[in-house]
Design a protein around this motif. Structure first.
Motif, PDB file in Angstrom:
ATOM      1  N   ASP A 144       0.858  -1.376   0.156  1.00 42.10           N
ATOM      2  CA  ASP A 144      -0.301   0.233   0.052  1.00 42.10           C
ATOM      3  C   ASP A 144       1.499   1.513  -0.274  1.00 42.10           C
ATOM      4  O   ASP A 144       0.590   2.157  -0.821  1.00 42.10           O
ATOM      5  CB  ASP A 144      -0.775  -0.443   1.314  1.00 42.10           C
ATOM      6  CG  ASP A 144      -1.469  -1.012   1.237  1.00 42.10           C
ATOM      7  OD1 ASP A 144      -2.256  -1.255  -0.156  1.00 42.10           O
ATOM      8  OD2 ASP A 144      -2.574  -1.186   2.371  1.00 42.10           O
ATOM      9  N   LEU A 145       1.832   1.013   1.281  1.00 37.14           N
ATOM     10  CA  LEU A 145       3.130   2.535   0.555  1.00 37.14           C
ATOM     11  C   LEU A 145       3.361   2.575  -0.608  1.00 37.14           C
ATOM     12  O   LEU A 145       3.895   3.842  -0.958  1.00 37.14           O
ATOM     13  CB  LEU A 145       3.848   1.825   2.342  1.00 37.14           C
ATOM     14  CG  LEU A 145       4.926   3.524   2.556  1.00 37.14           C
ATOM     15  CD1 LEU A 145       5.345   2.872   4.072  1.00 37.14           C
ATOM     16  CD2 LEU A 145       5.789   3.428   1.509  1.00 37.14           C
ATOM     17  N   ILE A 177      -2.839  11.307  -0.099  1.00 42.69           N
ATOM     18  CA  ILE A 177      -2.842   9.874  -0.352  1.00 42.69           C
ATOM     19  C   ILE A 177      -0.551  10.336  -0.286  1.00 42.69           C
ATOM     20  O   ILE A 177      -0.802   9.251   0.059  1.00 42.69           O
ATOM     21  CB  ILE A 177      -2.945   9.102  -1.805  1.00 42.69           C
ATOM     22  CG1 ILE A 177      -2.374  10.200  -2.688  1.00 42.69           C
ATOM     23  CG2 ILE A 177      -3.335   8.455  -2.136  1.00 42.69           C
ATOM     24  CD1 ILE A 177      -1.800   9.280  -3.887  1.00 42.69           C
ATOM     25  N   LYS A 178      -0.592  11.137  -0.834  1.00 40.24           N
ATOM     26  CA  LYS A 178       0.808  11.846   0.062  1.00 40.24           C
ATOM     27  C   LYS A 178       0.974  11.937   1.686  1.00 40.24           C
ATOM     28  O   LYS A 178       2.107  11.194   2.159  1.00 40.24           O
ATOM     29  CB  LYS A 178       1.413  12.981  -0.606  1.00 40.24           C
ATOM     30  CG  LYS A 178       1.253  13.182  -2.047  1.00 40.24           C
ATOM     31  CD  LYS A 178       2.792  12.285  -1.773  1.00 40.24           C
ATOM     32  CE  LYS A 178       3.076  11.714  -2.920  1.00 40.24           C
ATOM     33  NZ  LYS A 178       4.092  10.650  -3.092  1.00 40.24           N
ATOM     34  N   ALA A 179      -0.032  12.271   2.709  1.00 38.14           N
ATOM     35  CA  ALA A 179      -0.102  12.033   3.918  1.00 38.14           C
ATOM     36  C   ALA A 179      -0.460  10.639   3.859  1.00 38.14           C
ATOM     37  O   ALA A 179       0.651  10.679   4.998  1.00 38.14           O
ATOM     38  CB  ALA A 179      -1.625  12.548   4.352  1.00 38.14           C
ATOM     39  N   PHE A 180      -1.257   9.628   3.328  1.00 41.74           N
ATOM     40  CA  PHE A 180      -0.796   8.711   3.532  1.00 41.74           C
ATOM     41  C   PHE A 180       0.413   7.599   3.145  1.00 41.74           C
ATOM     42  O   PHE A 180       0.759   6.901   4.141  1.00 41.74           O
ATOM     43  CB  PHE A 180      -1.716   7.793   2.693  1.00 41.74           C
ATOM     44  CG  PHE A 180      -2.439   6.282   3.041  1.00 41.74           C
ATOM     45  CD1 PHE A 180      -2.725   5.582   3.676  1.00 41.74           C
ATOM     46  CD2 PHE A 180      -0.852   5.770   1.388  1.00 41.74           C
ATOM     47  CE1 PHE A 180      -2.674   4.318   3.707  1.00 41.74           C
ATOM     48  CE2 PHE A 180      -1.319   4.270   1.565  1.00 41.74           C
ATOM     49  CZ  PHE A 180      -1.998   3.658   2.898  1.00 41.74           C
ATOM     50  N   ARG A 181       0.760   7.629   2.529  1.00 42.57           N
ATOM     51  CA  ARG A 181       2.367   7.333   2.233  1.00 42.57           C
ATOM     52  C   ARG A 181       3.678   7.710   3.203  1.00 42.57           C
ATOM     53  O   ARG A 181       4.164   6.526   3.889  1.00 42.57           O
ATOM     54  CB  ARG A 181       3.108   8.170   1.049  1.00 42.57           C
ATOM     55  CG  ARG A 181       4.608   7.915   0.216  1.00 42.57           C
ATOM     56  CD  ARG A 181       5.296   8.366   1.143  1.00 42.57           C
ATOM     57  NE  ARG A 181       6.488   7.858   1.126  1.00 42.57           N
ATOM     58  CZ  ARG A 181       6.742   6.822   1.992  1.00 42.57           C
ATOM     59  NH1 ARG A 181       6.873   7.208   3.482  1.00 42.57           N
ATOM     60  NH2 ARG A 181       8.290   6.724   1.632  1.00 42.57           N
ATOM     61  N   PHE A 182       3.048   9.036   4.200  1.00 37.36           N
ATOM     62  CA  PHE A 182       3.873   8.885   5.547  1.00 37.36           C
ATOM     63  C   PHE A 182       3.027   8.753   6.558  1.00 37.36           C
ATOM     64  O   PHE A 182       3.881   8.076   7.539  1.00 37.36           O
ATOM     65  CB  PHE A 182       4.161  10.569   5.429  1.00 37.36           C
ATOM     66  CG  PHE A 182       5.579  10.885   4.251  1.00 37.36           C
ATOM     67  CD1 PHE A 182       6.585  10.324   4.529  1.00 37.36           C
ATOM     68  CD2 PHE A 182       4.756  11.382   2.953  1.00 37.36           C
ATOM     69  CE1 PHE A 182       7.550  10.717   2.962  1.00 37.36           C
ATOM     70  CE2 PHE A 182       5.769  11.713   2.078  1.00 37.36           C
ATOM     71  CZ  PHE A 182       6.941  11.518   1.731  1.00 37.36           C
ATOM     72  N   ASP A 226      -6.805   4.361   0.315  1.00 40.59           N
ATOM     73  CA  ASP A 226      -5.819   5.650   1.539  1.00 40.59           C
ATOM     74  C   ASP A 226      -6.727   6.432   2.050  1.00 40.59           C
ATOM     75  O   ASP A 226      -6.206   6.341   3.063  1.00 40.59           O
ATOM     76  CB  ASP A 226      -4.984   5.599   0.541  1.00 40.59           C
ATOM     77  CG  ASP A 226      -3.967   4.040  -0.372  1.00 40.59           C
ATOM     78  OD1 ASP A 226      -4.166   3.268  -0.077  1.00 40.59           O
ATOM     79  OD2 ASP A 226      -3.540   4.746  -1.385  1.00 40.59           O
ATOM     80  N   ILE A 227      -7.542   7.098   1.570  1.00 33.76           N
ATOM     81  CA  ILE A 227      -7.960   7.781   2.263  1.00 33.76           C
ATOM     82  C   ILE A 227      -9.218   7.467   3.027  1.00 33.76           C
ATOM     83  O   ILE A 227      -8.837   7.569   4.223  1.00 33.76           O
ATOM     84  CB  ILE A 227      -8.665   8.599   1.228  1.00 33.76           C
ATOM     85  CG1 ILE A 227      -8.231   9.745   0.427  1.00 33.76           C
ATOM     86  CG2 ILE A 227      -9.807  10.380   2.295  1.00 33.76           C
ATOM     87  CD1 ILE A 227      -8.746  10.260  -1.208  1.00 33.76           C
ATOM     88  N   GLN A 228      -9.686   5.852   3.508  1.00 32.13           N
ATOM     89  CA  GLN A 228     -10.309   5.516   4.000  1.00 32.13           C
ATOM     90  C   GLN A 228      -9.607   5.426   4.829  1.00 32.13           C
ATOM     91  O   GLN A 228     -10.022   5.335   6.452  1.00 32.13           O
ATOM     92  CB  GLN A 228     -10.884   4.041   3.771  1.00 32.13           C
ATOM     93  CG  GLN A 228     -11.322   4.454   1.885  1.00 32.13           C
ATOM     94  CD  GLN A 228     -13.038   5.738   2.445  1.00 32.13           C
ATOM     95  OE1 GLN A 228     -13.363   6.047   3.519  1.00 32.13           O
ATOM     96  NE2 GLN A 228     -12.258   6.583   1.611  1.00 32.13           N
ATOM     97  N   SER A 229      -7.621   4.961   5.293  1.00 27.61           N
ATOM     98  CA  SER A 229      -7.393   4.204   5.646  1.00 27.61           C
ATOM     99  C   SER A 229      -7.086   5.293   7.365  1.00 27.61           C
ATOM    100  O   SER A 229      -7.004   5.271   7.665  1.00 27.61           O
ATOM    101  CB  SER A 229      -5.929   3.755   5.184  1.00 27.61           C
ATOM    102  OG  SER A 229      -6.356   3.111   4.832  1.00 27.61           O
TER     103      SER A 229
END
Ligand code: F3S
Ligand code: FES
Length: 245
Positions: A144-145, A177-182, A226-229
């Motif tokens: 995912d990352l 998704i950039k926020a999610f990545r970190f 990813d946004i739901q995560s």
């Protein structure tokens, strides 16, 4: 064998045009030519004033996002042959102000991207390792990352999101998704700084799970998932904070 194709292109130069208008151009394209190749031929052979962005011509730089026959796509990854037999209709990306012809002002997009602090916040208490900082993650979580890291900043998800069109304050799918990545990176300790940006009405909660971003992403990133995560993470952060009170 070359065939003659007509391109209908949105034109607007705010410095001299009172209103937007359409230009029609007919050029010869070879089988397998991309829409970007068609645009380059038009600029070289018919109208040098036509403005559009492009660089790598191979789906890497993300600079040639535009609306082609009603959908946002990368012009270099879209074949003219796949656009049917009629006109190829090209417009600038939606949800961003026009600068000239197919070139949009990317400032709102980059401002939102920057607002989520899209970099690794390293721990200041752990000793600095002598080599790289390694991460340990389950295979699924790493996938995912890794997928979220594939983003090429093409702005197509931002342009296709209906919420971005209605609410200019919505932070938008790409910043999320950039926020999610970190946030998904176990080495990152920036959650406390990002939560006030993500956990607000125009942050993660404004996403209405319409999936337009996921469907249109040229890199196949599962943006909605990813946004739901991130939403789940925000809820978890809330309960964690309550337990500590
Ligand atoms: Fe917009 Fe994607 Fe959510 S298109 S509403 S950010 S699922
Ligand atoms: Fe770089 Fe299309 S020109 S992605």
């Amino acid at each position: 064998m070359a065939v003659s194709r007509t391109f209908r292109i949105f034109r607007y130069d705010p410095v001299k045009d009172p209103a937007p208008y359409w230009s029609l151009f007919t050029v010869n394209v070879e089988q397998g030519d991309s829409v970007l190749t068609g645009l380059m031929k038009i600029r070289e052979e018919l109208d040098g004033s036509l403005a559009f962005r492009a660089s790598c011509r191979s789906g890497i730089c993300g600079s040639d996002g535009m609306v082609i026959n009603g959908r946002s796509r990368l012009a270099c990854k879209t074949q003219v042959d796949d656009m049917g037999h009629g006109e190829v209709v090209i417009e600038p990306l939606r949800n961003l102000p026009y600068l000239k012809d197919l070139v949009v002002d990317q400032t709102p997009f980059w401002d939102k991207f920057e607002s989520v602090m899209p970099w690794l916040h390293e721990s200041t208490t752990e000793p600095v390792p002598e080599t790289e900082r390694r991460m340990t993650l389950a295979e699924d979580a790493f996938d995912d990352l890794s997928k979220a890291s594939d983003c090429i900043f093409c702005q197509i998800c931002y342009a296709e999101c209906p919420v971005n069109g209605l609410d200019r304050a919505f932070i938008g799918p790409q910043a999320l998704i950039k926020a999610f990545r970190f946030e998904a990176d176990p080495r990152d300790v920036g959650t406390n700084e990002r939560v006030p940006i993500l956990d607000q009405p125009d942050g993660v909660w404004r996403c209405r799970t319409t999936f337009n971003c996921t469907v249109s992403c040229p890199k196949g990133i599962p943006i909605t998932k990813d946004i739901q995560s991130l939403k789940r993470e925000m809820v978890g952060t809330y309960f964690h904070a309550r337990q500590e009170v």
